[in-house]
Write an enzyme that holds these catalytic residues in place. Structure first.
Site, PDB file in Angstrom:
ATOM      1  N   ASN A 206       0.853  -1.195   0.000  1.00 41.22           N
ATOM      2  CA  ASN A 206       0.000   0.000   0.000  1.00 41.22           C
ATOM      3  C   ASN A 206       0.887   1.243   0.000  1.00 41.22           C
ATOM      4  OD1 ASN A 206       0.544   0.777   2.856  1.00 41.22           O
ATOM      5  ND2 ASN A 206      -0.421  -1.211   3.261  1.00 41.22           N
ATOM      6  N   LYS A 285       7.858 -17.433 -11.368  1.00 42.91           N
ATOM      7  CA  LYS A 285       7.144 -16.261 -11.893  1.00 42.91           C
ATOM      8  C   LYS A 285       5.859 -16.721 -12.610  1.00 42.91           C
ATOM      9  CE  LYS A 285       7.549 -12.381 -14.979  1.00 42.91           C
ATOM     10  NZ  LYS A 285       8.109 -11.939 -16.242  1.00 42.91           N
TER      11      LYS A 285
END
Ligand code: CTP
Length: 394
Positions: A206, A285
């Site tokens: 955030n 990934k």
């Protein structure tokens, strides 16, 4: 009223750094009296300093303009703090042994205010047991030292001897000037965002900068507390004197805080903890094979809630609430649900509030009071929050 600080400059190449420090302290509204040793004037000139301070710079003890006063005593008596920056090995040796042969050393001996010394010299001069003994003598007398940094020195040697950073010097000044009502108390502050891995490349986080939590940790330290700062990933300057525990994820933050929460007098949770984390973290990934991707999340443990459930007698618990609507109502709900003594509530939509800003606009909510504060710097607000928490305890 503006605080009066004596800056003593001695003969070190780092003397030029005192110029910037003085300029910045004046902008911070300090009144600065500068005393220079004769050697310091070989590196920078009194006129350079005087142009910034708009006050006479003294070098010679006998440079007495006004027969009604003895300058070195008068200046010392009016000072709130005395800082020698940079301090050469020679001046440290003199003041450690009470030698007073120029305006700077005479005033140092006469001053009863808090004193700070920031050494800067060649690494071998600094490490020499003679210098180290002199430093120890002064430390034993309560003089606050700002340790020099390691690095490439002007002489070409590499080692400890570089003048401490300006941030560290200002921090030291603020520390010695502050009263110490939290002496003997332990304060834990959480700060910054948390970061939850999705795969080795990506994560969820955030916008929290950590500025409010760091300001609180620094203020609590200035007020005399033993402070632990549990910090998510941030890029801001770590306050010296504060024990910093770096964490990344919400569960690491939970473990770091709960490991030491029982022994704390104050728990202030300013971190923006991620409420959810990916249920599965991929070791490889994730490739973009599909047009849509669904990321399954699971809830993180609520640290503040846990601390509220396990609150010790006389422990003060403070949480934060960042809202975008129904600020007071939502914050009051958090106060009771999480068993806090205070919630610092701020509306992300208010101008001057929020993540990256240096200011904040908050409402302090306790069981019986709601106090809305004007916009102020996070630094100033940190002291206000601690002041209020000290009253909650009473
Ligand atoms: N907090 C915490 N642990 C979490 C989530 C939040 O300790 N897992 C703390 C924060 O540090 C802050 C307070 O709880 O002090 C409020 O956080 P906030 O996210 O605003 O409240 P939530 O209870 O998560 O409610 P919501 O997100 O629904 O507003």
């Amino acid at each position: 009223m503006s605080k009066r600080i004596i800056i003593g400059i001695t003969g070190s190449i780092a003397a030029f750094k005192a110029v910037q420090l003085i300029s910045d302290l004046i902008k911070m509204d300090y009144t600065i009296d500068v005393l220079m040793s004769e050697s310091a004037t070989k590196f920078i000139t009194p006129i350079c300093i005087q142009s910034l301070t708009k006050r006479k710079v003294y070098v010679d003890t006998f440079d007495e303009e006004n027969p009604a006063i003895i300058t070195h005593v008068d200046i010392a008596n009016k000072a709130d703090a005395f800082m020698i920056v940079p301090a050469s090995a020679h001046t440290i040796a003199k003041v450690a042994h009470g030698l007073a042969d120029n305006m700077l050393t005479c005033a140092f001996l006469a001053a009863t205010c808090p004193k700070i010394i920031a050494p800067a010299m060649n690494v071998h001069m600094f490490q020499n047991p003679i210098t180290q003994n002199n430093i120890q003598i002064l430390k034993n007398m309560g003089v606050y030292f700002v340790e020099p940094q390691e690095g490439l020195l002007a002489c070409g040697d590499i080692g400890q001897g570089k003048l401490a950073s300006e941030e560290a010097l200002i921090e030291a000044l603020e520390y010695v000037l502050s009263p110490k009502p939290l002496l003997g108390k332990k304060v834990l502050v959480s700060a910054g965002p948390t970061r939850e891995d999705i795969d080795p490349v990506r994560y969820i986080t955030n916008h929290s900068s950590g500025k409010m939590g760091y300001a609180l940790a620094k203020a609590a330290y200035d007020l005399g507390a033993q402070v632990t700062l549990v910090s998510g990933p941030t890029h801001i300057y770590k306050p010296s004197g504060v024990k910093v525990v770096d964490v990344t994820s919400a569960s690491q933050m939970f473990d770091a805080i709960t490991a030491i929460s029982n022994e704390q007098d104050y728990l202030i949770l300013a971190a923006a903890v991620g409420d959810y984390r990916p249920k599965y973290v991929s070791n490889e990934k994730i490739k973009k094979d599909e047009d849509n991707m669904i990321l399954e999340l699971e809830k993180n443990k609520d640290i503040l809630y846990f601390l509220g459930q396990h609150k010790k007698e006389n422990q003060v618990l403070c949480g934060f609430a960042m809202e975008t609507n129904h600020l007071i109502e939502n914050a009051q709900n958090k106060l009771s649900k999480k068993h806090c003594d205070m919630i610092v509530a701020n509306n992300l939509k208010d101008a001057g509030a929020g993540f990256e800003t240096n200011t904040n606009v908050v409402t302090l909510i306790t069981k019986n009071h709601i106090e809305s504060l004007d916009m102020m710097s996070k630094k100033e607000l940190a002291f206000k929050i601690l002041e209020k928490l000290m009253k909650v305890e009473e």
